[in-house]
Design a protein around this motif. Structure first.
Motif, mmCIF file in Angstrom:
data_model
loop_
_atom_site.group_PDB
_atom_site.id
_atom_site.type_symbol
_atom_site.label_atom_id
_atom_site.label_comp_id
_atom_site.label_asym_id
_atom_site.label_seq_id
_atom_site.Cartn_x
_atom_site.Cartn_y
_atom_site.Cartn_z
ATOM 1 N N MET A 87 63.505 -127.598 78.338
ATOM 2 C CA MET A 87 62.905 -125.956 78.186
ATOM 3 C C MET A 87 62.668 -124.865 78.908
ATOM 4 N N SER A 88 61.851 -125.721 79.131
ATOM 5 C CA SER A 88 61.183 -124.873 80.708
ATOM 6 C C SER A 88 62.076 -124.097 81.756
ATOM 7 N N ASP A 89 63.428 -125.269 81.797
ATOM 8 C CA ASP A 89 63.902 -125.116 82.777
ATOM 9 C C ASP A 89 64.895 -123.885 82.729
ATOM 10 N N ILE A 90 64.882 -123.686 81.241
ATOM 11 C CA ILE A 90 66.139 -122.770 80.371
ATOM 12 C C ILE A 90 65.258 -121.578 80.504
ATOM 13 N N ILE A 91 63.924 -121.148 80.519
ATOM 14 C CA ILE A 91 63.237 -119.638 80.493
ATOM 15 C C ILE A 91 63.506 -119.664 81.520
ATOM 16 N N ILE A 92 62.729 -119.955 82.935
ATOM 17 C CA ILE A 92 62.300 -119.839 84.100
ATOM 18 C C ILE A 92 64.155 -119.470 84.808
ATOM 19 N N GLN A 93 65.148 -119.971 84.209
ATOM 20 C CA GLN A 93 66.779 -119.290 84.952
ATOM 21 C C GLN A 93 66.300 -117.822 83.904
ATOM 22 N N ASN A 94 66.033 -118.427 82.870
ATOM 23 C CA ASN A 94 66.429 -117.110 81.815
ATOM 24 C C ASN A 94 65.579 -115.155 82.643
ATOM 25 N N LEU A 95 64.866 -116.145 83.012
ATOM 26 C CA LEU A 95 63.040 -115.054 83.902
ATOM 27 C C LEU A 95 63.515 -114.435 85.189
ATOM 28 N N LEU A 96 64.867 -115.827 86.154
ATOM 29 C CA LEU A 96 65.338 -114.925 87.252
ATOM 30 C C LEU A 96 66.598 -114.316 87.268
ATOM 31 N N SER A 97 67.262 -113.674 86.480
ATOM 32 C CA SER A 97 68.170 -113.419 85.598
ATOM 33 C C SER A 97 68.205 -112.226 85.649
ATOM 34 N N PRO A 98 69.502 -110.741 86.387
ATOM 35 C CA PRO A 98 68.987 -109.647 86.797
ATOM 36 C C PRO A 98 68.644 -109.113 86.202
ATOM 37 N N VAL A 99 69.171 -109.627 84.292
ATOM 38 C CA VAL A 99 69.164 -108.346 83.519
ATOM 39 C C VAL A 99 67.641 -108.132 82.858
ATOM 40 N N VAL A 100 66.562 -109.638 83.278
ATOM 41 C CA VAL A 100 65.261 -109.804 82.833
ATOM 42 C C VAL A 100 64.153 -109.288 84.581
ATOM 43 N N ALA A 145 71.353 -110.874 75.338
ATOM 44 C CA ALA A 145 71.746 -113.039 74.850
ATOM 45 C C ALA A 145 73.260 -113.186 74.855
ATOM 46 N N ILE A 146 74.383 -112.297 75.219
ATOM 47 C CA ILE A 146 75.714 -112.553 75.331
ATOM 48 C C ILE A 146 75.726 -112.740 77.362
ATOM 49 N N SER A 147 74.778 -111.935 77.818
ATOM 50 C CA SER A 147 74.731 -112.287 78.721
ATOM 51 C C SER A 147 74.263 -113.773 79.723
ATOM 52 N N PHE A 148 73.474 -113.826 79.387
ATOM 53 C CA PHE A 148 72.605 -115.255 78.734
ATOM 54 C C PHE A 148 73.775 -116.581 78.211
ATOM 55 N N LEU A 149 74.287 -116.026 77.507
ATOM 56 C CA LEU A 149 75.193 -117.348 77.305
ATOM 57 C C LEU A 149 75.940 -117.296 78.492
ATOM 58 N N GLU A 150 77.033 -116.518 78.508
ATOM 59 C CA GLU A 150 77.649 -116.446 80.045
ATOM 60 C C GLU A 150 77.162 -116.853 81.571
ATOM 61 N N GLU A 151 76.058 -116.649 81.374
ATOM 62 C CA GLU A 151 75.578 -117.731 82.875
ATOM 63 C C GLU A 151 75.547 -118.904 82.982
ATOM 64 N N PHE A 164 60.694 -106.990 71.611
ATOM 65 C CA PHE A 164 61.736 -106.693 72.866
ATOM 66 C C PHE A 164 61.117 -106.905 73.571
ATOM 67 N N PRO A 165 60.603 -107.095 74.573
ATOM 68 C CA PRO A 165 60.535 -107.914 76.116
ATOM 69 C C PRO A 165 59.787 -109.818 75.751
ATOM 70 N N PHE A 166 59.538 -109.922 74.463
ATOM 71 C CA PHE A 166 59.217 -111.554 73.728
ATOM 72 C C PHE A 166 60.665 -111.790 73.776
ATOM 73 N N ASN A 167 61.671 -111.160 73.014
ATOM 74 C CA ASN A 167 62.626 -111.741 73.116
ATOM 75 C C ASN A 167 63.567 -112.111 74.213
ATOM 76 N N LEU A 168 63.678 -110.920 74.975
ATOM 77 C CA LEU A 168 63.786 -110.884 76.076
ATOM 78 C C LEU A 168 63.656 -112.121 76.755
ATOM 79 N N ILE A 169 62.702 -112.567 77.010
ATOM 80 C CA ILE A 169 62.012 -113.098 78.023
ATOM 81 C C ILE A 169 62.022 -115.110 77.807
ATOM 82 N N ILE A 170 61.574 -114.905 76.523
ATOM 83 C CA ILE A 170 61.394 -116.421 75.612
ATOM 84 C C ILE A 170 62.646 -116.404 74.486
#
Length: 335
Positions: free
Chosen positions: A1-14, A114-120, A316-322
């Motif tokens: 779980m933590s790896d997925i959150i960190i990966q999402n945090l480091l995406s250009p979108v976030v 979320a679509i960008s997250f799934l594609e990544e 919105f920020p909560f959903n985008l990040i976590i």
């Protein structure tokens, strides 16, 4: 779980969204021109709608009826749950309805992220999910306003109990025609639904024309849009603090509640891992375009700094990040 959150945090979108928040909090002179902001919004709506229509053309009605019913169920149930929570928090009727409509409707931008997250992550999802965005945009707004007018009419009945005509006159128009027009033909719904129908009608024949702009450049334009959304969210954060910690907790916890419900419904109607994640994201998000537009005219006493401040500044920020990675993880457990 933590790896997925960190990966999402480091995406250009976030990261660009966080950059926008930082710029707003430190009162930078970075601003998006109004025309550009509006143009990016229109682009995003058309891109999601037309891609959804093209993908929907590959499916039969029998294969999508279950997910459609699931999406409509969420659009009706979430406002009632929100109103129950607001009653427990002793929130006034107008602001309760404002939050019910806002949290029952959906955030197009959260869905796009979320679509960008799934594609990544290389996670596939059903192409017709874009069509469910359109279906979930309006029902919660209409349901919330219907409840509002029914409760208002009950008040009128009590106040006018000595006049038999009071009930007839007060209940003759449960939802104003202008509200229906705004909910069904407002900018966001019109562009989403119109683009969806165009994509559905043209199918794959439309791909060569739309691919360079609406498919290849989608992720890059989304980055610009989220930088702007970061600026707006950062400006809204101080407003939320004025309304107490209970509302802040509502903005943080209800996305998890509604998003989990969305993932479960997605599992029940047979969606894939990606589909369940997206339905969870839609259920856990809050509208800041369609719902506020309808509320402004039909529930003018509802405080925008509450429903809009919470939706943009907290949820919105909560959903985008976590939220997005959490819903993906819950979906993977169910899948």
């Amino acid at each position: 779980m933590s790896d997925i959150i960190i990966q999402n945090l480091l995406s250009p979108v976030v990261l660009f969204f966080v950059l926008g928040i930082i710029a707003a909090l430190f009162k930078s002179d970075l601003k998006f021109p109004q025309g550009l902001s509006e143009g990016l919004s229109i682009y995003l709506l058309i891109a999601i709608g037309i891609k959804g229509g093209i993908e929907l053309s590959h499916y039969s009605i029998q294969s999508v009826i279950g997910p459609i019913l699931g999406a409509l169920f969420l659009g009706v149930v979430i406002p009632f749950i929100t109103l129950f929570i607001m009653k427990w928090m002793k929130m006034g009727l107008d602001n309760s309805i404002g939050l019910a409509a806002t949290y029952g409707s959906v955030s197009i931008v959260t869905y796009g992220a979320a679509i960008s997250f799934l594609e990544e992550n290389g996670t596939a999802y059903e192409g017709f999910m874009n069509a469910l965005v359109v279906l979930m945009e309006s029902p919660a707004i209409l349901v919330s306003l219907l409840i509002f007018n029914i409760l208002q009419n009950k008040k009128d009945v009590v106040l006018q109990s000595s006049h038999s005509m009071g009930f007839v006159s007060s209940s003759s128009n449960l939802i104003d025609k202008e509200v229906i027009r705004e909910s069904l033909f407002g900018k966001s719904v019109l562009l989403l639904l119109g683009s969806l129908i165009i994509g559905l009608a043209l199918g794959e024949s439309a791909v060569p024309m739309i691919k360079p702009l609406f498919i290849d450049l989608y992720s890059s334009v989304l980055i610009l849009f989220l930088l702007n959304m970061g600026l707006i969210a950062g400006e809204r954060l101080p407003e939320v603090k004025k309304h107490g910690m209970k509302l802040v907790l509502f903005g943080l916890l209800t996305p998890l509640l509604f998003g989990t419900l969305g993932v479960v419904v997605g599992s029940v109607v047979g969606l894939s891992l990606g589909g369940m994640t997206l339905l969870g994201v839609l259920a856990g998000s809050a509208s800041y375009i369609a719902a506020p537009a309808a509320l402004k005219s039909s529930v003018p006493k509802a405080n925008p700094s509450i429903y809009l401040g919470l939706a943009l500044g907290i949820t919105f920020p909560f959903n985008l990040i976590i939220g997005i990675p959490v819903f993906h993880q819950i979906a993977s457990w169910l899948a």
